[in-house]
Design an enzyme around this catalytic site. Sequence first.
Site, PDB file in Angstrom:
ATOM      1  N   ARG A  64      -6.368  -6.484  -0.044  1.00 47.90           N
ATOM      2  CA  ARG A  64      -6.033  -5.541   0.865  1.00 47.90           C
ATOM      3  C   ARG A  64      -6.954  -4.428   0.792  1.00 47.90           C
ATOM      4  NH1 ARG A  64       0.705  -5.261   1.161  1.00 47.90           N
ATOM      5  NH2 ARG A  64       0.736  -7.210   2.409  1.00 47.90           N
ATOM      6  N   GLU A 149      11.216   1.320  -2.876  1.00 46.86           N
ATOM      7  CA  GLU A 149      10.059   1.881  -2.614  1.00 46.86           C
ATOM      8  C   GLU A 149       9.945   3.441  -3.141  1.00 46.86           C
ATOM      9  OE1 GLU A 149       8.480   0.675   1.134  1.00 46.86           O
ATOM     10  OE2 GLU A 149       6.943   2.044   0.813  1.00 46.86           O
ATOM     11  N   SER A 165       7.375  -5.881  -3.092  1.00 50.53           N
ATOM     12  CA  SER A 165       8.505  -4.918  -2.893  1.00 50.53           C
ATOM     13  C   SER A 165       9.831  -5.435  -2.789  1.00 50.53           C
ATOM     14  CB  SER A 165       8.272  -3.977  -1.766  1.00 50.53           C
ATOM     15  OG  SER A 165       7.604  -4.733  -0.775  1.00 50.53           O
ATOM     16  N   LEU A 166       9.967  -6.325  -2.011  1.00 47.62           N
ATOM     17  CA  LEU A 166      11.224  -6.994  -1.642  1.00 47.62           C
ATOM     18  C   LEU A 166      11.966  -7.633  -3.222  1.00 47.62           C
ATOM     19  CD1 LEU A 166      11.008  -8.983   1.670  1.00 47.62           C
ATOM     20  CD2 LEU A 166      11.666  -6.416   1.235  1.00 47.62           C
TER      21      LEU A 166
HETATM   22  C1  LIG Z   1       5.896  -3.748   8.760  1.00 43.65           C
HETATM   23  C2  LIG Z   1       6.284  -3.855   7.228  1.00 43.65           C
HETATM   24  C3  LIG Z   1       6.179  -5.406   6.680  1.00 43.65           C
HETATM   25  C4  LIG Z   1       6.830  -5.527   5.383  1.00 43.65           C
HETATM   26  N1  LIG Z   1       6.526  -6.769   4.750  1.00 43.65           N
HETATM   27  C5  LIG Z   1       6.813  -7.036   3.390  1.00 43.65           C
HETATM   28  C6  LIG Z   1       6.804  -8.369   3.035  1.00 43.65           C
HETATM   29  O1  LIG Z   1       6.693  -9.317   3.481  1.00 43.65           O
HETATM   30  N2  LIG Z   1       7.183  -8.517   1.805  1.00 43.65           N
HETATM   31  C7  LIG Z   1       7.545  -7.534   0.989  1.00 43.65           C
HETATM   32  O2  LIG Z   1       7.867  -7.482  -0.276  1.00 43.65           O
HETATM   33  N3  LIG Z   1       7.412  -6.123   1.298  1.00 43.65           N
HETATM   34  C8  LIG Z   1       7.272  -5.934   2.517  1.00 43.65           C
HETATM   35  N4  LIG Z   1       7.109  -4.506   3.174  1.00 43.65           N
HETATM   36  C9  LIG Z   1       7.532  -3.487   2.373  1.00 43.65           C
HETATM   37  C10 LIG Z   1       9.108  -3.654   2.246  1.00 43.65           C
HETATM   38  O3  LIG Z   1       9.776  -3.985   3.479  1.00 43.65           O
HETATM   39  C11 LIG Z   1       9.631  -2.290   1.815  1.00 43.65           C
HETATM   40  O4  LIG Z   1       8.949  -1.729   0.497  1.00 43.65           O
HETATM   41  C12 LIG Z   1      11.370  -2.571   1.131  1.00 43.65           C
HETATM   42  O5  LIG Z   1      11.763  -2.753   2.632  1.00 43.65           O
HETATM   43  C13 LIG Z   1      11.732  -0.929   0.805  1.00 43.65           C
HETATM   44  O6  LIG Z   1      13.086  -1.187   0.490  1.00 43.65           O
HETATM   45  P1  LIG Z   1      13.811   0.103   0.113  1.00 43.65           P
HETATM   46  O7  LIG Z   1      15.396  -0.358   0.303  1.00 43.65           O
HETATM   47  O8  LIG Z   1      13.255   0.341  -1.093  1.00 43.65           O
HETATM   48  O9  LIG Z   1      13.806   1.114   1.285  1.00 43.65           O
HETATM   49  P2  LIG Z   1      14.112   1.053   2.849  1.00 43.65           P
HETATM   50  O10 LIG Z   1      14.244  -0.287   3.295  1.00 43.65           O
HETATM   51  O11 LIG Z   1      13.183   1.996   3.436  1.00 43.65           O
HETATM   52  O12 LIG Z   1      15.512   1.713   2.806  1.00 43.65           O
HETATM   53  C14 LIG Z   1      15.991   3.028   2.559  1.00 43.65           C
HETATM   54  C15 LIG Z   1      17.106   3.232   3.379  1.00 43.65           C
HETATM   55  O13 LIG Z   1      17.559   4.738   2.984  1.00 43.65           O
HETATM   56  C16 LIG Z   1      17.730   5.319   4.135  1.00 43.65           C
HETATM   57  N5  LIG Z   1      17.750   6.835   3.914  1.00 43.65           N
HETATM   58  C17 LIG Z   1      16.540   7.649   3.957  1.00 43.65           C
HETATM   59  N6  LIG Z   1      16.982   8.805   3.908  1.00 43.65           N
HETATM   60  C18 LIG Z   1      18.240   8.610   3.572  1.00 43.65           C
HETATM   61  C19 LIG Z   1      19.466   9.930   3.402  1.00 43.65           C
HETATM   62  N7  LIG Z   1      18.797  11.144   3.111  1.00 43.65           N
HETATM   63  N8  LIG Z   1      20.378   9.583   3.096  1.00 43.65           N
HETATM   64  C20 LIG Z   1      21.032   8.219   3.438  1.00 43.65           C
HETATM   65  N9  LIG Z   1      20.068   7.296   3.417  1.00 43.65           N
HETATM   66  C21 LIG Z   1      18.588   7.623   3.699  1.00 43.65           C
HETATM   67  C22 LIG Z   1      17.009   4.668   5.273  1.00 43.65           C
HETATM   68  O14 LIG Z   1      17.573   4.929   6.561  1.00 43.65           O
HETATM   69  C23 LIG Z   1      17.078   3.481   4.692  1.00 43.65           C
HETATM   70  O15 LIG Z   1      17.887   2.458   5.410  1.00 43.65           O
HETATM   71  C24 LIG Z   1       6.987  -4.391   4.547  1.00 43.65           C
HETATM   72  C25 LIG Z   1       6.932  -3.181   5.094  1.00 43.65           C
HETATM   73  C26 LIG Z   1       6.737  -2.947   6.414  1.00 43.65           C
HETATM   74  C27 LIG Z   1       6.446  -1.704   6.956  1.00 43.65           C
END
Ligand SMILES: Cc1cc2nc3c(=O)[nH]c(=O)nc-3n(C[C@H](O)[C@H](O)[C@H](O)COP(=O)(O)OP(=O)(O)OC[C@H]3O[C@@H](n4cnc5c(N)ncnc54)[C@H](O)[C@@H]3O)c2cc1C
Length: 336
Positions: A64, A149, A165-166
């Site tokens: 990338r 993340e 990341s998943l």
């Molecule tokens: C378009 C796209 C495609 C992707 N495709 C892939 C893929 O194919 N494979 C892969 O491994 N990764 C992929 N990624 C990356 C991956 O999706 C993310 O890194 C992952 O979903 C992050 O998960 P998380 O649970 O850490 O954070 P998030 O999914 O961002 O969850 C954080 C949660 O916390 C909540 N939140 C935020 N602030 C607060 C607060 N103050 N109080 C309470 N709740 C709060 C948010 O609303 C959210 O629901 C992709 C990302 C994008 C943008």
Amino acid sequence: MAYRAGAVMRDMEFMQFHPTAFYGKENPTLLLTEALRGEGAYLLDDAGERFMIGSHPRAELAPRDVVVRHMKRVFDRDKTDHVWLDARHLKCDFLRERFPTVHNGLKNRGFDLCTQLIPVAPASHYYIGGVLTDTWGRTTIPGLYACGETSSTGIHGANRLASNSLLEGLVFGERTVRELNRYLAVADPAVRKVRLDLSDEPREGNDPAVVQKGRATVGQVMIDLCGMVRNHGDLDKARKTLTALRRSLAAPGLDVAELELFNLLTVAEHMVATAALREESRGVHLRSDFSERDDAHWRCHSLVHRNAITGELVVETSPVEGSSGAKDASAGKGSR
Ligand SMILES: Cc1cc2nc3c(=O)[nH]c(=O)nc-3n(C[C@H](O)[C@H](O)[C@H](O)COP(=O)(O)OP(=O)(O)OC[C@H]3O[C@@H](n4cnc5c(N)ncnc54)[C@H](O)[C@@H]3O)c2cc1C
């Protein structure tokens, strides 16, 4: 929030860009998966040339950061801000079946993946930096946990591999819950509370129009001055603009949009400070004025924390595990 509570942040300069987001004004926009290039789609410049041929042995399938770097080269050369994804030579039935989301998403935007060139540009995609944790989700503050993340476990190095990341969420989510249960069973309730700097007193905060403008400023500064490829002059301008913005704002009230602006501003300040500190190019962090990787000085993490007394942002470096660290870490040490 973790930073304000006193936690250490790590590797905040490392923001991964995805090379092929649909080019347009939408935010967030439609992502055109790498699998399209995996199946044979090309990247073309305005003249219809496959600019990745000769740029990397794997052409469009280069990592990338390499693709992004060459897209930026084309942007600068051709005075443009997007290139073209070409899947016209692939079978339409196959494209429709294999990429239904992309196919339909483009159709809704007036583009046909089978017959048209699709305008694409890089988009910020995954934040490698975050709240420093160990492999059990423990931050530097007892009782404060982070995973996914928002955390920085170090597993992505300087350049996350697609799909990790998943996996990260699955693995460290489960480990963090296990550790949290252990902690809650033994922790004294009195020490469980983590303090944030939100005042208990009602505060007037900033006018919504000021908040909206501030948010737009942060976004524009980060796109223009701290994006895919950085340099000292731009980062210095970015730092000054962000500092001026912070000084112009009153302490926040309890409005969500306003708190989000302060959080975005904080993260932007971290990214700019650490991007300026790291005078090399490594992984997703690209500097036009320091275009080579420099292990002698920069085989290290960047750390950011808030000085508990002055409230100042402090930037330091720490060795990478399993290495002797930066030879001259103190050269990059400073308080910003
Ligand atoms: C378009 C796209 C495609 C992707 N495709 C892939 C893929 O194919 N494979 C892969 O491994 N990764 C992929 N990624 C990356 C991956 O999706 C993310 O890194 C992952 O979903 C992050 O998960 P998380 O649970 O850490 O954070 P998030 O999914 O961002 O969850 C954080 C949660 O916390 C909540 N939140 C935020 N602030 C607060 C607060 N103050 N109080 C309470 N709740 C709060 C948010 O609303 C959210 O629901 C992709 C990302 C994008 C943008």
